[in-house]
Enzyme design. Structure first.
Site, PDB file in Angstrom:
ATOM      1  N   LYS A  13       0.766  -1.267  -0.031  1.00  0.00           N
ATOM      2  CA  LYS A  13       0.028  -0.083  -0.045  1.00  0.00           C
ATOM      3  C   LYS A  13       0.962   1.273   0.076  1.00  0.00           C
ATOM      4  CE  LYS A  13      -1.943  -1.271   3.805  1.00  0.00           C
ATOM      5  NZ  LYS A  13      -1.209  -2.667   4.305  1.00  0.00           N
ATOM      6  N   ARG A  87     -10.056   0.832   8.190  1.00  0.00           N
ATOM      7  CA  ARG A  87      -9.747  -0.660   8.626  1.00  0.00           C
ATOM      8  C   ARG A  87     -10.899  -1.581   9.222  1.00  0.00           C
ATOM      9  NH1 ARG A  87      -3.993   0.355   8.775  1.00  0.00           N
ATOM     10  NH2 ARG A  87      -2.821  -1.574   9.091  1.00  0.00           N
ATOM     11  N   ARG A 126      11.973  -4.673   5.337  1.00  0.00           N
ATOM     12  CA  ARG A 126      11.750  -3.216   5.155  1.00  0.00           C
ATOM     13  C   ARG A 126      12.373  -2.115   5.819  1.00  0.00           C
ATOM     14  NH1 ARG A 126       5.348  -1.680   5.561  1.00  0.00           N
ATOM     15  NH2 ARG A 126       5.732  -2.704   7.519  1.00  0.00           N
ATOM     16  N   ARG A 160      10.700  -0.242  11.645  1.00  0.00           N
ATOM     17  CA  ARG A 160       9.543  -0.153  12.391  1.00  0.00           C
ATOM     18  C   ARG A 160       9.649  -1.076  13.416  1.00  0.00           C
ATOM     19  NH1 ARG A 160       4.582   0.389   8.329  1.00  0.00           N
ATOM     20  NH2 ARG A 160       3.608  -0.970  10.234  1.00  0.00           N
ATOM     21  N   ARG A 171      -1.004  -8.642  13.359  1.00  0.00           N
ATOM     22  CA  ARG A 171      -1.464  -7.535  12.209  1.00  0.00           C
ATOM     23  C   ARG A 171      -2.321  -8.331  11.004  1.00  0.00           C
ATOM     24  NH1 ARG A 171       4.056  -4.815  11.243  1.00  0.00           N
ATOM     25  NH2 ARG A 171       2.975  -3.925   9.406  1.00  0.00           N
TER      26      ARG A 171
HETATM   27  P1  AP5 Z   1       4.698  -1.646   1.921  1.00  0.00           P
HETATM   28  O1  AP5 Z   1       4.365  -0.845   0.491  1.00  0.00           O
HETATM   29  O2  AP5 Z   1       5.524  -0.838   3.106  1.00  0.00           O
HETATM   30  O3  AP5 Z   1       3.388  -2.335   2.574  1.00  0.00           O
HETATM   31  P2  AP5 Z   1       2.064  -1.707   3.222  1.00  0.00           P
HETATM   32  O4  AP5 Z   1       1.011  -2.406   2.468  1.00  0.00           O
HETATM   33  O5  AP5 Z   1       2.175  -0.347   3.273  1.00  0.00           O
HETATM   34  O6  AP5 Z   1       2.285  -2.688   4.664  1.00  0.00           O
HETATM   35  P3  AP5 Z   1       2.443  -1.805   6.221  1.00  0.00           P
HETATM   36  O7  AP5 Z   1       2.980  -2.815   7.060  1.00  0.00           O
HETATM   37  O8  AP5 Z   1       2.639  -0.432   6.141  1.00  0.00           O
HETATM   38  O9  AP5 Z   1       0.908  -2.001   6.391  1.00  0.00           O
HETATM   39  P4  AP5 Z   1       0.015  -2.179   7.668  1.00  0.00           P
HETATM   40  O10 AP5 Z   1      -1.232  -1.990   7.236  1.00  0.00           O
HETATM   41  O11 AP5 Z   1       0.546  -3.169   8.422  1.00  0.00           O
HETATM   42  O12 AP5 Z   1       0.795  -0.723   8.626  1.00  0.00           O
HETATM   43  P5  AP5 Z   1       0.362   0.631   8.972  1.00  0.00           P
HETATM   44  O13 AP5 Z   1       1.430   1.547   8.894  1.00  0.00           O
HETATM   45  O14 AP5 Z   1      -0.889   0.846   7.964  1.00  0.00           O
HETATM   46  O15 AP5 Z   1       5.732  -2.799   1.262  1.00  0.00           O
HETATM   47  C1  AP5 Z   1       6.411  -3.652   2.500  1.00  0.00           C
HETATM   48  C2  AP5 Z   1       7.635  -3.946   1.836  1.00  0.00           C
HETATM   49  O16 AP5 Z   1       7.587  -4.727   0.680  1.00  0.00           O
HETATM   50  C3  AP5 Z   1       8.666  -2.909   1.514  1.00  0.00           C
HETATM   51  O17 AP5 Z   1       9.863  -2.796   1.921  1.00  0.00           O
HETATM   52  C4  AP5 Z   1       8.424  -2.778  -0.289  1.00  0.00           C
HETATM   53  O18 AP5 Z   1       9.612  -2.148  -0.473  1.00  0.00           O
HETATM   54  C5  AP5 Z   1       8.385  -4.212  -0.559  1.00  0.00           C
HETATM   55  N1  AP5 Z   1       7.121  -4.227  -1.533  1.00  0.00           N
HETATM   56  C6  AP5 Z   1       6.000  -3.426  -1.703  1.00  0.00           C
HETATM   57  N2  AP5 Z   1       5.685  -4.004  -2.966  1.00  0.00           N
HETATM   58  C7  AP5 Z   1       6.403  -5.126  -3.526  1.00  0.00           C
HETATM   59  C8  AP5 Z   1       6.259  -6.006  -4.500  1.00  0.00           C
HETATM   60  N3  AP5 Z   1       5.413  -5.916  -5.206  1.00  0.00           N
HETATM   61  N4  AP5 Z   1       7.425  -7.206  -4.607  1.00  0.00           N
HETATM   62  C9  AP5 Z   1       8.201  -7.011  -3.791  1.00  0.00           C
HETATM   63  N5  AP5 Z   1       8.503  -6.393  -2.621  1.00  0.00           N
HETATM   64  C10 AP5 Z   1       7.431  -5.357  -2.464  1.00  0.00           C
HETATM   65  O19 AP5 Z   1      -0.302   0.329  10.284  1.00  0.00           O
HETATM   66  C11 AP5 Z   1       0.642  -0.043  11.340  1.00  0.00           C
HETATM   67  C12 AP5 Z   1      -0.409   0.032  12.761  1.00  0.00           C
HETATM   68  O20 AP5 Z   1      -0.865   1.549  12.931  1.00  0.00           O
HETATM   69  C13 AP5 Z   1      -1.312  -0.754  12.706  1.00  0.00           C
HETATM   70  O21 AP5 Z   1      -0.954  -2.349  13.166  1.00  0.00           O
HETATM   71  C14 AP5 Z   1      -2.372  -0.228  13.815  1.00  0.00           C
HETATM   72  O22 AP5 Z   1      -1.990  -0.491  14.967  1.00  0.00           O
HETATM   73  C15 AP5 Z   1      -2.286   1.192  13.512  1.00  0.00           C
HETATM   74  N6  AP5 Z   1      -3.261   1.637  12.550  1.00  0.00           N
HETATM   75  C16 AP5 Z   1      -2.873   2.022  11.233  1.00  0.00           C
HETATM   76  N7  AP5 Z   1      -3.840   2.622  10.598  1.00  0.00           N
HETATM   77  C17 AP5 Z   1      -4.992   2.327  11.227  1.00  0.00           C
HETATM   78  C18 AP5 Z   1      -6.383   2.182  11.261  1.00  0.00           C
HETATM   79  N8  AP5 Z   1      -7.050   2.695  10.086  1.00  0.00           N
HETATM   80  N9  AP5 Z   1      -7.247   2.002  12.434  1.00  0.00           N
HETATM   81  C19 AP5 Z   1      -6.639   1.291  13.484  1.00  0.00           C
HETATM   82  N10 AP5 Z   1      -5.335   1.318  13.658  1.00  0.00           N
HETATM   83  C20 AP5 Z   1      -4.711   1.572  12.692  1.00  0.00           C
HETATM   84 MG    MG Z   2       2.203   1.040   5.076  1.00  0.00          MG
END
Ligand code: AP5
Ligand code: MG
Length: 216
Positions: A13, A87, A126, A160, A171
């Site tokens: 994402k 979410r 990452r 992270r 997660r």
């Molecule tokens: P990346 O693009 O970073 O993945 P992502 O989908 O953004 O994954 P996240 O881990 O950020 O998602 P998340 O939903 O768990 O975390 P968030 O920060 O939203 O890609 C990952 C890696 O793979 C990178 O190194 C990239 O280079 C590589 N990659 C990407 N695409 C690729 C491909 N096609 N092929 C190969 N490699 C690839 O949330 C964190 C925490 O915050 C949550 O756990 C929760 O506690 C809280 N939170 C956030 N939003 C909310 C909400 N709306 N409600 C409640 N709690 C929330």
């Molecule tokens: Mg992300």
């Protein structure tokens, strides 16, 4: 144009949102990034969110929807990319209200379909530039010059605290239990498009571009 990128941890994402900002002048609204900024700043929201995030659970709906509302009020240029929001069903409902109040509509919901088993490696590998936040990966996305950020030239990088295998599993469970079930809300509106998130980054980008151009 306003879009939601939906998918489990590591689905890509953030990677795709960053690219859309560059190529389309859109604005990434990542609640994860907003919450991490709040934790770093030690704000009341950050203090409340830190332990929940470290455990891989979801922060309260009210907190994240308020963050999104504040961010929307700052302006969204060529459109919003909602990354990691909504979410839960309550957040999906809140987003409808936030957009309606600002005369905005939702145009696409893009689901990144991925093989969860492969995502642990993505998340564990990452890291991001400590200065500008550009994302990298130990195997899949290395800086052009080793140890130097492509975008800003910084040599400082960070990882992270929630990017360990155990927290990633929690997660993913949260995603399956609370986030995947909101897809039908958007399916009945005809907004959902699926993309193979296991393809390489460039192919995923092309699939998303095709959808946004009405060819997907
Ligand atoms: P990346 O693009 O970073 O993945 P992502 O989908 O953004 O994954 P996240 O881990 O950020 O998602 P998340 O939903 O768990 O975390 P968030 O920060 O939203 O890609 C990952 C890696 O793979 C990178 O190194 C990239 O280079 C590589 N990659 C990407 N695409 C690729 C491909 N096609 N092929 C190969 N490699 C690839 O949330 C964190 C925490 O915050 C949550 O756990 C929760 O506690 C809280 N939170 C956030 N939003 C909310 C909400 N709306 N409600 C409640 N709690 C929330
Ligand atoms: Mg992300």
């Amino acid at each position: 144009m306003n879009i939601i990128l939906l998918g489990p941890p590591g689905a890509g994402k953030g990677t795709q949102a960053q690219r859309l900002m560059t190529t389309r002048g859109m604005v990434q609204l990542s609640t994860g990034d907003m919450l991490r900024a709040a934790v770093k700043a030690g704000s009341p929201v950050g203090l409340q969110a830190k332990a929940v995030m470290d455990a891989g659970q979801l922060v309260s709906d009210d907190i994240v929807s308020a963050l999104i509302g504040e961010r929307l009020d700052q302006g969204i240029g060529g459109g919003a990319i909602f990354d990691g929001y909504p979410r839960t069903a309550a957040q999906a409902e809140a987003l409808d209200g936030l957009l309606e109040a600002r005369d905005q509509t939702l145009d696409f919901v893009i689901e990144l379909e991925v093989d969860e088993a492969a995502l642990i490696e993505r998340v564990e590998g990452r890291y991001t530039c400590a200065r500008c936040g550009t994302g990298y990966h130990d195997r899949f996305k290395l800086p052009k010059v080793p140890g130097v950020c492509d975008v800003c030239g910084s040599t400082e990088f960070k990882r992270r605290p929630d990017d360990n295998a155990e927290t990633v599993r929690t997660r993913m469970q949260e995603y399956r239990a609370k986030t995947a079930p909101i897809l039908p809300i958007y399916q009945v509106r005809g907004l959902v498009h699926r993309v193979d998130g296991m393809a390489d980054i460039e192919h995923v980008a092309q699939s998303i571009d095709a959808i946004l151009a009405g060819r997907g």
